[in-house]
Design a protein around this motif. Structure first.
Motif, PDB file in Angstrom:
ATOM      1  N   GLU A 118       2.542 -24.683  44.268  1.00 47.53           N
ATOM      2  CA  GLU A 118       2.893 -25.420  45.482  1.00 47.53           C
ATOM      3  C   GLU A 118       3.171 -26.896  45.191  1.00 47.53           C
ATOM      4  OE1 GLU A 118       0.410 -23.385  45.133  1.00 47.53           O
ATOM      5  OE2 GLU A 118       0.165 -22.097  46.877  1.00 47.53           O
ATOM      6  N   ILE A 119       2.587 -27.415  44.111  1.00 50.33           N
ATOM      7  CA  ILE A 119       2.716 -28.855  43.875  1.00 50.33           C
ATOM      8  C   ILE A 119       3.760 -29.179  42.813  1.00 50.33           C
ATOM      9  CG2 ILE A 119       0.297 -29.215  44.548  1.00 50.33           C
ATOM     10  CD1 ILE A 119      -0.216 -29.908  41.537  1.00 50.33           C
ATOM     11  N   ALA A 120       4.304 -28.155  42.136  1.00 50.39           N
ATOM     12  CA  ALA A 120       5.210 -28.408  41.020  1.00 50.39           C
ATOM     13  C   ALA A 120       6.590 -28.870  41.485  1.00 50.39           C
ATOM     14  CB  ALA A 120       5.357 -27.141  40.167  1.00 50.39           C
ATOM     15  N   ASP A 121       7.071 -29.964  40.913  1.00 52.73           N
ATOM     16  CA  ASP A 121       8.458 -30.371  41.087  1.00 52.73           C
ATOM     17  C   ASP A 121       9.286 -29.910  39.895  1.00 52.73           C
ATOM     18  OD1 ASP A 121       8.052 -31.945  43.505  1.00 52.73           O
ATOM     19  OD2 ASP A 121       6.915 -33.290  42.200  1.00 52.73           O
ATOM     20  N   LEU A 122       8.579 -29.498  38.850  1.00 52.74           N
ATOM     21  CA  LEU A 122       9.216 -29.221  37.567  1.00 52.74           C
ATOM     22  C   LEU A 122       8.227 -28.396  36.747  1.00 52.74           C
ATOM     23  CD1 LEU A 122      11.578 -30.027  35.708  1.00 52.74           C
ATOM     24  CD2 LEU A 122      10.445 -32.192  35.320  1.00 52.74           C
ATOM     25  N   PHE A 123       8.719 -27.330  36.099  1.00 52.66           N
ATOM     26  CA  PHE A 123       7.846 -26.553  35.221  1.00 52.66           C
ATOM     27  C   PHE A 123       8.237 -26.775  33.771  1.00 52.66           C
ATOM     28  CE2 PHE A 123       7.364 -24.155  39.135  1.00 52.66           C
ATOM     29  CZ  PHE A 123       6.000 -23.944  39.152  1.00 52.66           C
ATOM     30  N   VAL A 124       7.243 -26.890  32.910  1.00 53.11           N
ATOM     31  CA  VAL A 124       7.464 -26.885  31.472  1.00 53.11           C
ATOM     32  C   VAL A 124       6.807 -25.627  30.907  1.00 53.11           C
ATOM     33  CG1 VAL A 124       6.775 -27.973  29.297  1.00 53.11           C
ATOM     34  CG2 VAL A 124       7.685 -29.372  31.160  1.00 53.11           C
ATOM     35  N   VAL A 125       7.590 -24.823  30.171  1.00 48.30           N
ATOM     36  CA  VAL A 125       6.987 -23.748  29.397  1.00 48.30           C
ATOM     37  C   VAL A 125       6.849 -24.304  27.987  1.00 48.30           C
ATOM     38  CG1 VAL A 125       7.215 -21.385  28.543  1.00 48.30           C
ATOM     39  CG2 VAL A 125       7.972 -21.950  30.854  1.00 48.30           C
ATOM     40  N   ASN A 126       5.666 -24.813  27.687  1.00 43.98           N
ATOM     41  CA  ASN A 126       5.420 -25.408  26.370  1.00 43.98           C
ATOM     42  C   ASN A 126       5.020 -24.314  25.375  1.00 43.98           C
ATOM     43  OD1 ASN A 126       5.224 -27.593  24.560  1.00 43.98           O
ATOM     44  ND2 ASN A 126       3.014 -27.761  24.889  1.00 43.98           N
TER      45      ASN A 126
ATOM     46  N   GLY B  81       6.846 -14.230  24.276  1.00 43.89           N
ATOM     47  CA  GLY B  81       6.587 -14.182  25.722  1.00 43.89           C
ATOM     48  C   GLY B  81       7.154 -15.361  26.486  1.00 43.89           C
ATOM     49  N   ALA B  82       7.888 -16.263  25.776  1.00 45.81           N
ATOM     50  CA  ALA B  82       8.426 -17.437  26.470  1.00 45.81           C
ATOM     51  C   ALA B  82       9.444 -17.025  27.530  1.00 45.81           C
ATOM     52  CB  ALA B  82       9.048 -18.401  25.464  1.00 45.81           C
ATOM     53  N   ARG B  83      10.317 -16.083  27.155  1.00 35.55           N
ATOM     54  CA  ARG B  83      11.324 -15.627  28.131  1.00 35.55           C
ATOM     55  C   ARG B  83      10.667 -14.986  29.352  1.00 35.55           C
ATOM     56  NH1 ARG B  83      16.712 -13.193  25.382  1.00 35.55           N
ATOM     57  NH2 ARG B  83      17.033 -14.864  23.899  1.00 35.55           N
ATOM     58  N   GLU B  84       9.643 -14.189  29.078  1.00 36.14           N
ATOM     59  CA  GLU B  84       8.937 -13.518  30.169  1.00 36.14           C
ATOM     60  C   GLU B  84       8.283 -14.544  31.096  1.00 36.14           C
ATOM     61  OE1 GLU B  84       8.843 -12.747  27.030  1.00 36.14           O
ATOM     62  OE2 GLU B  84       9.496 -10.658  26.905  1.00 36.14           O
ATOM     63  N   ALA B  85       7.707 -15.595  30.475  1.00 37.22           N
ATOM     64  CA  ALA B  85       7.057 -16.637  31.293  1.00 37.22           C
ATOM     65  C   ALA B  85       8.077 -17.311  32.202  1.00 37.22           C
ATOM     66  CB  ALA B  85       6.374 -17.670  30.394  1.00 37.22           C
ATOM     67  N   ILE B  86       9.259 -17.596  31.637  1.00 33.51           N
ATOM     68  CA  ILE B  86      10.314 -18.224  32.435  1.00 33.51           C
ATOM     69  C   ILE B  86      10.746 -17.294  33.569  1.00 33.51           C
ATOM     70  CG2 ILE B  86      12.728 -19.006  32.374  1.00 33.51           C
ATOM     71  CD1 ILE B  86      12.084 -20.072  29.490  1.00 33.51           C
TER      72      ILE B  86
ATOM     73  N   VAL C 148      11.758 -26.036  32.214  1.00 31.56           N
ATOM     74  CA  VAL C 148      12.191 -26.580  30.925  1.00 31.56           C
ATOM     75  C   VAL C 148      11.314 -26.030  29.804  1.00 31.56           C
ATOM     76  CG1 VAL C 148      12.582 -28.682  29.578  1.00 31.56           C
ATOM     77  CG2 VAL C 148      12.910 -28.727  32.065  1.00 31.56           C
ATOM     78  N   PRO C 149      11.910 -25.280  28.846  1.00 33.33           N
ATOM     79  CA  PRO C 149      11.116 -24.849  27.690  1.00 33.33           C
ATOM     80  C   PRO C 149      10.984 -26.002  26.682  1.00 33.33           C
ATOM     81  CG  PRO C 149      13.296 -23.819  27.658  1.00 33.33           C
ATOM     82  CD  PRO C 149      13.284 -24.775  28.812  1.00 33.33           C
TER      83      PRO C 149
END
Lengths: 320, 320
Positions: A187-195, A201-206, A225-226
């Motif tokens: 609810e608070i995210a303006d932007l996600f980083v998949v670090n 599993g990075a693609r799955e996380a995205i 953003v990865p």
């Protein structure tokens, strides 16, 4: 708020002197009366810095990401202040992360100021202290102030949300995005980083994040953003995405609206905190007597709270 | 608090009827006015139950441990109520754990009542609602009430601490005890469980806890109990340790003192919450105006908070 203010301290902060900035933030942590005077003197000089929150689960790589993002911002000649808000014990106090061991790459850069902050005393402490510390860095002329905090618990999430752009950091691996949602971070995210995006599993996380975003009905769809912060990968993209979100908010009244809502929460929290202190201070004896009556079942807790408010603040009977 | 109370609901709770207990707890979650009347009627019938908090990191095995401990307590013919306090979003609301999928082994046992609770609305909600829900189970005649909550964040830790015996659950593996200390759990633990003690590192975890306890100066040294909850191992020992802690507290004034302190916190929280609601309700327009003035740097946040208190509660000028 009368009385003499520490003028050299105020002048030092306004000149961006490191030691003055550090001392002002210590005053805030300690919650002294002097703090109020210093903050009052600094306040007219604030409102210029853009604030970025970095949050996520423990181990998500927030510190490294923050460190690398600072380097990226510095390449644009902008100055940066970092507050690492420590979710440490409300009981033990004191920062567990030492500033000295953090971000050694910035040790000699005078355009960067880094500081850990911890709770001292009551529960509301860090939530009230953080916006004040941000203002010190703002008054000291920092173009950007980053607030890094672990996204667990209600108080921590609300701190992470008290900024102009909130970046939520997740990792590859089943369920990390779900955990973030559970913690209230979606609810608070303006932007996600998949670090750590070089991991399985990075693609799955995205994809997982995209599905969750599909369900949310919001004006602004957060970018994803990865990054691989330890290898400095994706930092240009992250910085560009933060600037896009900034421009989106500066287009129209979105940024002033957001800041006004945040200030309203802060004013309310200060007012509530004043009552709390009053009840813990002068009214402590009355509170103890009332608690004993409640324990003996002679009075119920709501009736006791009513008597406490009346006893602690005569004339405040209309507070209900 | 005048007005007619729902007498069948109150009578149903006092008779220990499941549906009445469930409805009373729903009223608490919803925070209606009816809740206050029901709680007032139930209050004189409370104070008998002994409360046990179970807390620890996500994945520590708290739910399984709680389920098995309930079975162990039931073997002593005592009745048990369980509140699983969900650390869910302050934004989205609603319990993520369903009661239906939890603790199926107790589904047909009328001596057990299990309920998940979640935040609805503001930050202070769950902290205020939990002691009320405990009182419903107490009034319904449960001998023991267990409060299970994840030990992350300040609000969650304070909920876990609001009981007669606090059990902190850690797992084998380097650093889990350190993480617990970081989260503020060392200070609140009356008893440690090293769950999943068949895994590598169990001895090290116990040694780590013992070293930390060596450093603490407390009257009562918490016991450390290894368990393998999924295989029902160590539950007799855990139950015995809880009863030893109970006897220690009942010897002298320790238990009434602890309860009085807890009630004092609750009374204070209710009083503070009343002011907060007032500021969010009738004073919302004033708050918005003040926030805009602060945003424009015409007023500082502390001066705004002062005006807010005066404007929202005339005569309350002595609240500072």
């Amino acid at each position: 708020l009368s009385g003499s203010v520490d003028a050299p301290l105020v002048d030092g902060v306004l000149a961006g002197e490191r030691r003055a900035v550090a001392r002002a933030i210590s005053l805030i942590e300690d919650g002294t009366v002097e703090r109020a005077r210093v903050m009052e003197a600094l306040f007219p000089h604030t409102g210029r810095a853009y604030t970025i929150g970095i949050t996520g689960a423990p181990g998500a790589g927030k510190s490294t990401l923050t460190e690398r993002l600072v380097l990226r911002i510095r390449r644009d000649e902008a100055t940066v202040g970092v507050l690492a808000v420590d979710p440490s014990s409300p009981y033990s106090g004191g920062a567990l992360l030492g500033d000295r061991v953090r971000m050694q790459s910035h040790a000699t850069d005078r355009g960067v100021f880094i500081r850990s902050m911890a709770t001292r005393g009551h529960l509301g402490g860090i939530a009230l202290a953080t916006p004040e510390a941000v203002r010190v860095l703002d008054a000291a002329g920092k173009d950007y102030v980053m607030i890094e905090t672990v996204g667990v618990g209600q108080a921590e999430v609300s701190i992470a949300n008290a900024c102009d752009t909130t970046v939520v950091v997740v990792n590859p691996g089943w369920g990390d995005a779900v955990q973030a949602a559970k913690a209230g971070l979606m609810e608070i995210a303006d932007l996600f980083v998949v670090n750590k995006a070089d991991r399985d599993g990075a693609r799955e996380a995205i994809r997982e994040l995209m599905q969750m975003l599909d369900l949310a009905e919001t004006d602004f769809r957060p970018e994803i953003v990865p990054t691989v912060a330890v290898r400095d990968e994706g930092l240009d993209e992250l910085w560009a995405a933060i600037r896009r979100h900034r421009r989106y908010q500066e287009d129209g009244d979105r940024l002033p609206d957001r800041r006004r809502r945040r200030i309203a929460r802060e004013i309310r929290d200060i007012a509530v905190e004043r009552l709390r202190r009053r009840l813990e201070g002068d009214a402590a004896e009355l509170l103890d007597e009332l608690a004993e009556q409640v324990r003996r079942r002679r009075l119920d807790p709501y009736a006791a709270a009513e008597r406490l408010v009346l006893g602690a603040a005569p004339g405040a009977e209309r507070l209900d």
